[in-house]
Write a protein that holds these residues in place. Structure first.
Motif, short mmCIF file in Angstrom:
data_model
loop_
_atom_site.label_atom_id
_atom_site.label_comp_id
_atom_site.label_asym_id
_atom_site.label_seq_id
_atom_site.Cartn_x
_atom_site.Cartn_y
_atom_site.Cartn_z
N ASP A 106 96.80 48.52 2.36
CA ASP A 106 96.14 48.30 0.82
C ASP A 106 95.66 49.71 0.12
O ASP A 106 95.17 49.44 -0.94
CB ASP A 106 95.18 47.30 0.77
N LEU A 107 94.97 49.92 0.32
CA LEU A 107 93.99 51.65 0.04
C LEU A 107 95.23 52.63 0.12
O LEU A 107 94.52 53.08 -1.14
CB LEU A 107 92.98 51.30 1.37
N ILE A 108 96.01 52.69 0.62
CA ILE A 108 97.20 53.20 -0.01
C ILE A 108 97.12 52.99 -1.24
O ILE A 108 97.53 53.96 -1.71
CB ILE A 108 98.41 54.07 1.31
N ALA A 109 97.73 51.47 -1.45
CA ALA A 109 98.80 51.30 -2.84
C ALA A 109 97.98 51.46 -3.44
O ALA A 109 97.82 51.55 -5.02
CB ALA A 109 98.61 49.59 -1.91
N LEU A 110 96.78 51.92 -3.54
CA LEU A 110 95.46 51.76 -4.95
C LEU A 110 94.73 53.22 -4.74
O LEU A 110 94.76 53.82 -6.03
CB LEU A 110 94.16 50.37 -3.68
N PHE A 111 94.80 53.87 -3.58
CA PHE A 111 94.13 55.53 -4.31
C PHE A 111 95.08 56.67 -3.36
O PHE A 111 94.70 57.55 -2.96
CB PHE A 111 93.16 55.40 -3.31
N GLY A 112 96.55 56.08 -2.96
CA GLY A 112 96.94 56.87 -2.42
C GLY A 112 97.05 57.21 -0.98
O GLY A 112 95.90 57.09 -0.42
N ASN A 113 97.71 57.77 -0.69
CA ASN A 113 97.80 58.70 1.02
C ASN A 113 97.31 59.70 1.14
O ASN A 113 97.50 60.78 1.53
CB ASN A 113 99.54 58.84 1.55
N PHE A 114 95.43 59.29 1.24
CA PHE A 114 94.38 60.44 1.83
C PHE A 114 93.97 60.74 3.09
O PHE A 114 94.56 59.78 3.73
CB PHE A 114 93.65 60.67 0.13
N VAL A 156 89.68 60.95 6.74
CA VAL A 156 87.87 61.17 7.05
C VAL A 156 87.90 61.30 5.51
O VAL A 156 86.00 61.04 5.18
CB VAL A 156 88.21 63.04 7.32
N LYS A 157 87.84 61.01 4.36
CA LYS A 157 87.28 61.07 2.84
C LYS A 157 87.26 59.81 2.46
O LYS A 157 87.45 59.61 0.94
CB LYS A 157 87.70 62.00 2.40
N ILE A 158 87.45 58.92 3.20
CA ILE A 158 87.28 57.30 2.69
C ILE A 158 86.13 57.00 2.03
O ILE A 158 86.14 55.99 1.54
CB ILE A 158 88.02 56.48 4.22
N GLU A 159 85.11 57.83 2.67
CA GLU A 159 83.59 57.36 1.99
C GLU A 159 83.87 58.05 0.25
O GLU A 159 83.28 57.35 -0.57
CB GLU A 159 82.45 58.00 2.58
N ARG A 160 84.67 58.10 -0.11
CA ARG A 160 84.94 58.84 -1.50
C ARG A 160 85.17 57.33 -1.71
O ARG A 160 84.46 57.21 -4.25
CB ARG A 160 86.29 59.81 -1.17
N TYR A 161 86.23 56.66 -1.15
CA TYR A 161 87.20 55.32 -2.37
C TYR A 161 86.44 54.17 -1.86
O TYR A 161 86.41 53.68 -2.98
CB TYR A 161 88.11 55.84 -2.22
N VAL A 162 85.54 54.07 -0.71
CA VAL A 162 85.55 52.68 -0.68
C VAL A 162 84.03 52.39 -0.68
O VAL A 162 83.43 53.18 -0.30
CB VAL A 162 86.26 52.32 0.79
N ARG A 163 83.28 51.42 -1.50
CA ARG A 163 81.93 51.63 -1.33
C ARG A 163 81.93 49.29 -1.50
O ARG A 163 83.02 48.97 -1.76
CB ARG A 163 81.30 51.51 -2.90
N THR A 164 80.92 49.31 -0.57
CA THR A 164 80.47 47.70 -0.22
C THR A 164 79.98 46.93 -0.64
O THR A 164 79.77 46.32 -1.55
CB THR A 164 80.71 47.48 1.25
N CYS A 165 78.82 47.86 -1.81
CA CYS A 165 77.20 47.08 -2.46
C CYS A 165 77.03 48.44 -3.23
O CYS A 165 77.50 49.95 -3.50
CB CYS A 165 76.21 46.95 -1.27
N GLU A 166 76.56 47.88 -4.02
CA GLU A 166 75.75 49.63 -4.47
C GLU A 166 74.93 50.57 -4.13
O GLU A 166 74.44 50.58 -2.79
CB GLU A 166 74.73 48.83 -5.67
N ARG A 167 74.98 51.54 -5.03
CA ARG A 167 74.62 52.18 -4.58
C ARG A 167 72.57 52.59 -3.73
O ARG A 167 72.84 53.07 -2.91
CB ARG A 167 74.87 54.12 -5.75
N GLY A 168 72.13 51.76 -4.53
CA GLY A 168 70.82 52.00 -4.13
C GLY A 168 70.82 50.62 -2.59
O GLY A 168 69.13 51.18 -2.49
N CYS A 169 71.58 50.96 -1.89
CA CYS A 169 71.45 49.83 -0.46
C CYS A 169 70.37 51.28 0.55
O CYS A 169 70.42 52.32 -0.12
CB CYS A 169 72.42 49.91 0.27
N SER A 170 69.85 50.44 0.62
CA SER A 170 68.95 50.92 1.89
C SER A 170 69.34 50.99 2.76
O SER A 170 68.88 52.64 4.34
CB SER A 170 67.32 50.57 2.03
N ARG A 171 70.46 51.31 3.80
CA ARG A 171 71.05 51.05 4.48
C ARG A 171 72.33 52.16 4.50
O ARG A 171 72.87 52.23 3.70
CB ARG A 171 71.85 49.63 5.28
N GLY A 172 72.66 52.93 5.61
CA GLY A 172 74.01 54.09 5.95
C GLY A 172 75.10 53.31 5.37
O GLY A 172 75.37 52.20 5.60
#
Length: 88
Positions: free
Chosen positions: A26-34, A37-53
């Protein structure tokens, strides 16, 4: 590359404020075959202001673990057209 991750039935586990599991196909269909190790650029689960890592890893769950987790599946991809105006 992400295409190599999905060969063995592995899942992408993304953890920030929430833990989410994604299928590599599914990630390949959405973003291409990347590069995986660079997955953090593409996938987010919550807002950027999250206090957790933000943490991403790849897991190969057993059959019992696979039944207990919920995997997010790509339903469809919608393109949104947004007009940009210029005054003349």
């Amino acid at each position: 590359m992400m295409s190599n991750v999905g060969d063995d039935g592995m899942l992408v586990r993304v953890q920030c404020c929430h833990v989410r599991y994604y299928r590599p196909e599914d990630l390949i269909a959405l973003f291409g075959n990347f590069q995986a190790v660079k997955i953090e650029r593409y996938v987010r689960t919550c807002e950027r202001g999250c206090s957790r890592g933000f943490h991403v890893d790849f897991s190969l769950p057993s059959a019992a673990e696979r039944q207990a987790i919920r995997v997010r599946k790509l339903k469809e991809i919608k393109l949104i057209k947004r007009p940009i105006w210029r005054d003349e």
